[in-house]
Design an enzyme around this catalytic site. Structure first.
Site, PDB file in Angstrom:
ATOM      1  N   LYS A 211       0.876  -1.180   0.000  1.00  7.96           N
ATOM      2  CA  LYS A 211       0.000   0.000   0.000  1.00  7.96           C
ATOM      3  C   LYS A 211       0.903   1.217   0.000  1.00  7.96           C
ATOM      4  CE  LYS A 211      -3.862  -2.359   0.423  1.00  7.96           C
ATOM      5  NZ  LYS A 211      -5.183  -2.251  -0.136  1.00  7.96           N
TER       6      LYS A 211
ATOM      7  N   LYS B 204       1.722  -9.862  -3.000  1.00  9.37           N
ATOM      8  CA  LYS B 204       0.629  -9.849  -3.984  1.00  9.37           C
ATOM      9  C   LYS B 204       0.441  -8.438  -4.510  1.00  9.37           C
ATOM     10  CE  LYS B 204      -4.208  -9.706  -3.076  1.00  9.37           C
ATOM     11  NZ  LYS B 204      -4.547  -8.785  -4.111  1.00  9.37           N
TER      12      LYS B 204
ATOM     13  N   ASP C 154      -1.883  -5.378  -5.763  1.00  6.39           N
ATOM     14  CA  ASP C 154      -3.279  -5.009  -5.554  1.00  6.39           C
ATOM     15  C   ASP C 154      -4.004  -5.071  -6.896  1.00  6.39           C
ATOM     16  OD1 ASP C 154      -5.429  -4.390  -3.930  1.00  6.39           O
ATOM     17  OD2 ASP C 154      -4.278  -2.925  -2.799  1.00  6.39           O
ATOM     18  N   GLU C 155      -5.334  -5.094  -6.835  1.00  4.09           N
ATOM     19  CA  GLU C 155      -6.093  -5.418  -8.045  1.00  4.09           C
ATOM     20  C   GLU C 155      -6.001  -4.351  -9.125  1.00  4.09           C
ATOM     21  OE1 GLU C 155      -7.377  -5.161  -5.021  1.00  4.09           O
ATOM     22  OE2 GLU C 155      -8.720  -3.431  -5.024  1.00  4.09           O
TER      23      GLU C 155
ATOM     24  N   HIS D  71      -8.367 -13.099  -7.401  1.00  4.93           N
ATOM     25  CA  HIS D  71      -8.970 -11.965  -6.688  1.00  4.93           C
ATOM     26  C   HIS D  71     -10.378 -11.810  -7.253  1.00  4.93           C
ATOM     27  CE1 HIS D  71      -9.468  -7.717  -5.395  1.00  4.93           C
ATOM     28  NE2 HIS D  71      -8.684  -8.097  -4.409  1.00  4.93           N
TER      29      HIS D  71
ATOM     30  N   LYS E  76     -12.874  -5.438   6.685  1.00  3.09           N
ATOM     31  CA  LYS E  76     -13.481  -4.138   6.361  1.00  3.09           C
ATOM     32  C   LYS E  76     -14.647  -4.222   5.382  1.00  3.09           C
ATOM     33  CE  LYS E  76     -10.370  -3.152   2.444  1.00  3.09           C
ATOM     34  NZ  LYS E  76      -9.240  -2.396   1.909  1.00  3.09           N
TER      35      LYS E  76
HETATM   36  C1  RUB Z   1      -6.822  -5.744   0.954  1.00  7.78           C
HETATM   37  C2  RUB Z   1      -7.190  -5.460  -0.448  1.00  7.78           C
HETATM   38  C3  RUB Z   1      -7.906  -6.438  -1.241  1.00  7.78           C
HETATM   39  C4  RUB Z   1      -8.939  -7.212  -0.564  1.00  7.78           C
HETATM   40  C5  RUB Z   1     -10.356  -7.283  -1.136  1.00  7.78           C
HETATM   41  O1  RUB Z   1      -6.226  -4.602   1.548  1.00  7.78           O
HETATM   42  O2  RUB Z   1      -6.873  -4.462  -1.002  1.00  7.78           O
HETATM   43  O3  RUB Z   1      -8.305  -5.928  -2.457  1.00  7.78           O
HETATM   44  O4  RUB Z   1      -8.378  -8.439  -0.744  1.00  7.78           O
HETATM   45  O5  RUB Z   1     -11.161  -7.997  -0.283  1.00  7.78           O
HETATM   46  P1  RUB Z   1      -6.250  -4.355   3.125  1.00  7.78           P
HETATM   47  P2  RUB Z   1     -11.664  -9.493  -0.442  1.00  7.78           P
HETATM   48  O6  RUB Z   1      -5.646  -5.581   3.737  1.00  7.78           O
HETATM   49  O7  RUB Z   1      -5.402  -3.106   3.324  1.00  7.78           O
HETATM   50  O8  RUB Z   1      -7.667  -4.149   3.532  1.00  7.78           O
HETATM   51  O9  RUB Z   1     -10.556 -10.376  -0.020  1.00  7.78           O
HETATM   52  O10 RUB Z   1     -12.811  -9.522   0.511  1.00  7.78           O
HETATM   53  O11 RUB Z   1     -12.037  -9.707  -1.850  1.00  7.78           O
HETATM   54 MG    MG Z   2      -7.217  -4.389  -2.910  1.00 10.82          MG
END
Ligand code: RUB
Ligand code: MG
Length: 418
Positions: A154, A180, A182-183, A272, A313
């Site tokens: 992040k 990993k 991020d998306e 994801h 979250k």
């Molecule tokens: C986690 C994050 C992901 C989550 C999405 O970031 O960015 O995109 O995996 O959620 P953080 P899910 O750990 O800072 O919240 O796994 O529910 O699809």
């Molecule tokens: Mg994410």
């Protein structure tokens, strides 16, 4: 001539054959319709009927009508059985065009949600399923029987390639197994795909050498399908062991193509699921996460995000129930490793393991990089929280001897973030 009556797809006495795909829907019928009539319309529109009665020459027709066979009025739940011949073998798009297609928007129902599917062997056998599944913990990593730990740098976008690789290196050294992307990080100018891949894997090799544990990188190959397959080839060329793909935004046909290419290279797939909430967030309409996870298993991903059992979250469905399905038998397909992610930090790891067991991946972004002493300390704190939970020691007690965990607990306690 035979008549295909649009309202004659209901038979409450019908017992589905073992070869049939049986789907459970929650429906709210249109205002002027009974639940029987609406159920019949669901079975009709999703198989071979339409809104009008059809007159077809019997000699030119294969009978492919689905049957609405169970109706639970108290829950507004209906069960529909589909003959296997309705489906093209091995095509997830074709299956979904039937069971989650026109019926999602037809006026005969106010709302409709595909809740669950019971997949027969005749359909499952057309799909590869996971190549490694839960076995990645031991085949590709050294996690043994503990949860696999992963982190996503992040801020999610904007870090330079060098900064991204450095964050990964610190996290790996602190004790996570997987870095990993991020998306929304794919191949942008500030951090191009191939540079990031090469630098991150070079950092991985240094860490493996120093700490003596296998580490790997879930690089986000998501993109247009041909481009994505090229990226998969690049991952193999650079010596990576995994790819990450955002399965809903890419589409299942693309996932099927990636699965095939990954088999050529022996790469595992981390799925994801961004955009899943557009389908599954409303409890009366759409497609449940349970069904999305089932589809992902058939198409052959090795990991999939299934939520945090309410500890993170994001709003989630029944994470334990979905994970049980992913771990359970499905006509010989390998089990999929569920990933808990979104708002996790060391202070909730004991509750998470209580709720979901140890055959999971725990993924934390903010919960590692937001640690007051930085990424390396954050990764150590996450690993310590797992050790404490597996040793049956409370996090507070373990923190007395583990400074990084103590700092994380001071910062976040056991709160669930929003
Ligand atoms: C986690 C994050 C992901 C989550 C999405 O970031 O960015 O995109 O995996 O959620 P953080 P899910 O750990 O800072 O919240 O796994 O529910 O699809
Ligand atoms: Mg994410």
């Amino acid at each position: 001539m035979t008549g295909i009556e649009y309202d004659d797809f209901l038979d409450r006495a019908y017992d589905p054959a073992a070869t049939e795909l049986v789907c459970t829907f929650r429906i709210e019928p249109a205002e002027d319709m009974t639940i029987e009539a609406a159920a019949s319309r669901v079975a009709s529109e999703s198989s071979n009927g339409t809104w009008a009665t059809l007159h077809v020459d019997e000699s030119e027709l294969t009978h492919l009508g689905a049957v609405a066979c169970e109706i639970d009025e108290s829950e507004n739940e209906i069960t529909v059985a589909y003959p296997a011949d309705l489906f093209e073998a091995g095509s997830m798009p074709q299956i979904l065009s039937c069971i989650a297609g026109n019926i999602m928007g037809m006026k005969a129902v106010e709302s409709i949600r595909l809740e669950d599917c019971d997949w027969p062997e005749s359909i499952v056998s057309g799909f590869p399923g996971p190549q490694f599944g839960t076995g990645v913990a031991r085949e590709k990593l050294d996690a043994g029987e503990r949860p696999i730990l992963a982190t996503v740098p992040k801020p999610k976008v904007g870090l330079s390639t060098a900064a991204h690789a450095r964050v990964g290196e610190e996290a790996w050294r602190g004790g996570v197994d997987l870095l990993k992307d991020d998306e929304n990080l794919t191949d942008q100018d500030f951090n191009p795909f191939e540079d990031r891949l090469a630098e991150s894997l070079a950092a991985r090799d240094r860490v493996e050498e120093d700490v003596g544990e296998r580490k790997d990188y879930l690089v986000n190959v998501t993109g247009e399908t041909t481009e994505m397959l090229d990226r998969v080839d690049l991952v193999a060329e650079h010596g990576g062991g995994f790819v990450m793909i955002d399965v809903i935004t890419c589409g299942w046909a693309a996932v099927q193509s990636v699965r095939e290419r990954c088999e050529d290279h022996g790469l595992a797939i981390h799925a994801h699921r961004a955009m899943h909430a557009a389908f599954d967030r409303l409890d009366h309409h759409g497609v449940s996460m349970r069904v999305l996870a089932q589809i992902a298993r058939l198409c052959g991903v090795d990991h999939i995000h299934t939520g945090t059992a309410g500890l993170g979250k994001l709003a989630n469905e029944d994470t334990p129930g979905i994970n049980d399905w992913l771990h359970g038998d499905c006509h010989g397909l390998k089990p999929v490793l569920p990933v808990a992610s979104g708002g996790l930090h060391p202070g909730v790891v004991d509750q998470l393991i209580d709720a979901l067991g140890t055959d999971i991946c725990i993924q934390a972004g903010g919960g590692i990089h937001g640690h007051p002493d930085g990424t390396h300390a954050g990764a150590k704190a996450l690993r310590q929280s797992v050790e404490a939970s597996l040793d049956g020691v409370s996090l507070d007690e373990y923190a007395q001897e583990h400074a990084e965990l103590a700092t994380a607990l001071d910062k976040w306690g056991a709160e669930t973030p929003r």
